[in-house]
Scaffold this active site. Structure first.
Site, short mmCIF file in Angstrom:
data_model
loop_
_atom_site.label_atom_id
_atom_site.label_comp_id
_atom_site.label_asym_id
_atom_site.label_seq_id
_atom_site.Cartn_x
_atom_site.Cartn_y
_atom_site.Cartn_z
N ARG A 234 0.84 -1.19 0.00
CA ARG A 234 0.00 0.00 0.00
C ARG A 234 0.87 1.24 0.00
NH1 ARG A 234 -3.60 -2.39 -1.52
NH2 ARG A 234 -5.69 -2.66 -0.76
N GLU A 263 -2.42 7.87 -5.74
CA GLU A 263 -2.53 7.09 -6.97
C GLU A 263 -3.60 7.70 -7.88
OE1 GLU A 263 -3.08 3.01 -5.80
OE2 GLU A 263 -1.01 2.84 -5.14
N HIS A 282 -0.12 -0.19 -9.52
CA HIS A 282 -0.93 -0.95 -8.54
C HIS A 282 -1.57 -2.16 -9.26
CE1 HIS A 282 -3.25 -0.58 -4.52
NE2 HIS A 282 -3.18 -1.84 -4.89
N1 LIG Z 1 -0.54 -4.35 -4.85
C1 LIG Z 1 -1.62 -5.07 -4.92
O1 LIG Z 1 -2.22 -5.22 -5.97
C2 LIG Z 1 -2.12 -5.78 -3.68
C3 LIG Z 1 -3.06 -6.82 -3.80
C4 LIG Z 1 -3.46 -7.51 -2.66
C5 LIG Z 1 -2.96 -7.16 -1.41
N2 LIG Z 1 -2.08 -6.12 -1.34
C6 LIG Z 1 -1.53 -5.71 -0.03
O2 LIG Z 1 -0.81 -6.78 0.54
C7 LIG Z 1 -0.95 -6.69 1.96
C8 LIG Z 1 -0.70 -8.05 2.57
O3 LIG Z 1 -1.75 -8.93 2.18
P1 LIG Z 1 -1.95 -10.35 2.87
O4 LIG Z 1 -3.03 -11.05 2.12
O5 LIG Z 1 -0.65 -11.00 3.06
O6 LIG Z 1 -2.53 -9.87 4.30
P2 LIG Z 1 -2.48 -10.68 5.66
O7 LIG Z 1 -3.49 -10.05 6.53
O8 LIG Z 1 -2.55 -12.15 5.41
O9 LIG Z 1 -1.01 -10.36 6.21
C9 LIG Z 1 -0.64 -9.11 6.72
C10 LIG Z 1 0.39 -9.37 7.79
O10 LIG Z 1 0.89 -8.13 8.24
C11 LIG Z 1 1.17 -8.28 9.63
N3 LIG Z 1 1.30 -6.96 10.24
C12 LIG Z 1 0.32 -6.09 10.61
N4 LIG Z 1 0.86 -4.99 11.15
C13 LIG Z 1 2.22 -5.16 11.12
C14 LIG Z 1 3.33 -4.36 11.51
N5 LIG Z 1 3.16 -3.16 12.09
N6 LIG Z 1 4.57 -4.84 11.30
C15 LIG Z 1 4.77 -6.05 10.72
N7 LIG Z 1 3.76 -6.87 10.36
C16 LIG Z 1 2.49 -6.41 10.53
C17 LIG Z 1 0.00 -9.08 10.16
O11 LIG Z 1 0.32 -9.69 11.39
C18 LIG Z 1 -0.19 -10.09 9.03
O12 LIG Z 1 0.51 -11.29 9.29
C19 LIG Z 1 -2.39 -6.20 2.13
O13 LIG Z 1 -2.55 -5.55 3.35
C20 LIG Z 1 -2.60 -5.28 0.96
O14 LIG Z 1 -2.35 -3.96 1.40
C21 LIG Z 1 -1.65 -5.43 -2.43
#
Ligand SMILES: NC(=O)c1ccc[n+]([C@@H]2O[C@H](COP(=O)([O-])OP(=O)(O)OC[C@H]3O[C@@H](n4cnc5c(N)ncnc54)[C@H](O)[C@@H]3O)[C@@H](O)[C@H]2O)c1
Length: 319
Positions: A234, A263, A282
């Site tokens: 993000r 964005e 993105h």
């Molecule tokens: N670029 C894209 O097109 C796209 C698409 C899908 C998801 N995403 C992003 O990818 C991110 C991760 O997705 P996911 O499915 O793995 O989510 P998820 O919820 O499975 O994993 C997120 C992890 O982050 C950890 N976390 C939260 N706060 C934290 C901190 N301060 N420090 C370290 N770790 C922390 C949580 O404990 C969790 O394990 C999403 O939040 C989303 O923003 C981006």
């Protein structure tokens, strides 16, 4: 009943419309990207299907018929979920349609930066064939460390894929038991340790007040000289001006950025002026398969709620 799809971007195919059969609901597509537009044009909606539109307490207070909001994707930073819960509005999302794509995209950025593909591509196009030295510093994955901030679904799959290339994996995730991180083949470390050790720092965390600018000027300073930053999560997680400055100074070697604070990014975003940065719009989540899946899952869940059934991917009212 009225369902309004408000993103103005994603197309809908017959396979998604099939989920609405027998519901007797009117389906309308409108591009409503601001609070004012939503309030003016979606007052009578029973259901919204949204991508990044601002679903705030103010919007909810005006959309009195609203029963369900289906979000195309996993991020919920544009939706005030607490306000939805207070208003009795079910929120659904799609947490699992593009894990494969995002982890692959992170790896694609890491490998492109590691192999200096942009540099070589540019040399050949300029007629310089004997350009091997442009790649000075290229290092074997087995001699490098990948640091993952966030070890959820995408972090874990990125680790598994990167391991196959030979990278040593370290991870910082204070909400994930250390044993779970170790069991997935990564070493659990503190943020400080990760910043000091990793050749690539890759972000896989949600955007929250806690994670805002987690890659700050201070964090960049703590990173190894010559390391790279990867953000496929993000915008807002990285201080973009500080990252650009750290790259210009030579302390950070480059970056792979799929998500920006604003964005689309403004043309004068300093990262766009740097050759050492690879950017994408993105799009880490995108593939033919994930795109179809995310839409189908939103249609299925919104239809389920309107039928009085439980959605498969609830964000609130999970009981
Ligand atoms: N670029 C894209 O097109 C796209 C698409 C899908 C998801 N995403 C992003 O990818 C991110 C991760 O997705 P996911 O499915 O793995 O989510 P998820 O919820 O499975 O994993 C997120 C992890 O982050 C950890 N976390 C939260 N706060 C934290 C901190 N301060 N420090 C370290 N770790 C922390 C949580 O404990 C969790 O394990 C999403 O939040 C989303 O923003 C981006």
């Amino acid at each position: 009943m009225k369902i309004i799809k408000t993103d103005g971007m994603l197309t809908v195919e017959p396979e998604q419309f099939a989920y609405l059969e027998g519901l007797g609901a009117e389906f309308v597509e409108k591009t409503l990207l601001t609070e004012d537009a939503l309030i003016a044009e979606a007052k009578d909606a029973d259901a919204l299907m949204v991508l990044r539109e601002p679903i705030t307490a103010r919007v909810l207070s005006e959309l009195r018929n609203l029963k369900v909001i289906g979000r195309f994707g996993v991020g919920l930073d544009s939706i005030d979920v607490e306000a939805c819960t207070r208003a009795g509005v079910q929120v659904t999302y799609v947490p699992d349609s593009n894990i494969d794509e995002v982890s692959t995209h992170a790896l694609a950025l890491i490998l492109s930066l590691a192999r200096k593909l942009k540099t070589y591509d540019s040399a050949v196009r300029k007629g310089r064939w004997f350009a091997m030295d442009d790649g000075a510093g290229i290092t074997r994955p087995s001699k490098q460390v990948l640091g993952l901030i966030g070890f959820g679904q995408i972090g874990r799959l990125t680790a598994a894929k990167a391991k196959a290339f030979g990278y040593e994996i370290i991870a910082y995730d204070p909400y994930m038991p250390a044993e779970k991180i170790s069991a997935a083949g990564a070493n659990p470390v503190s943020l400080e340790e990760l910043l000091g050790k990793a050749d690539f720092v890759s972000l896989h965390i949600p955007a929250t007040p806690e994670t805002r600018n987690i890659i700050s000027a201070d964090a960049l300073e703590k990173m190894k000289k010559g390391a790279f930053v990867i953000n496929v999560s993000r915008g807002g997680l990285v201080d973009e001006a500080a990252l650009a400055e750290a790259i210009r100074s030579g302390h950070i070697a480059g970056a792979g950025i799929d998500t920006f604070e604003k964005e689309p990014p403004s043309p004068d975003n300093p990262l766009l002026a740097l050759d050492q940065v690879i950017v994408s719009p993105h799009a880490a989540h995108y593939s033919t398969q994930s795109y179809a899946e995310v839409r189908s899952k939103v249609f299925a869940d919104v239809a389920a709620v309107l039928r009085g059934e439980k959605p498969k991917y609830p964000v609130n009212f999970k009981g």
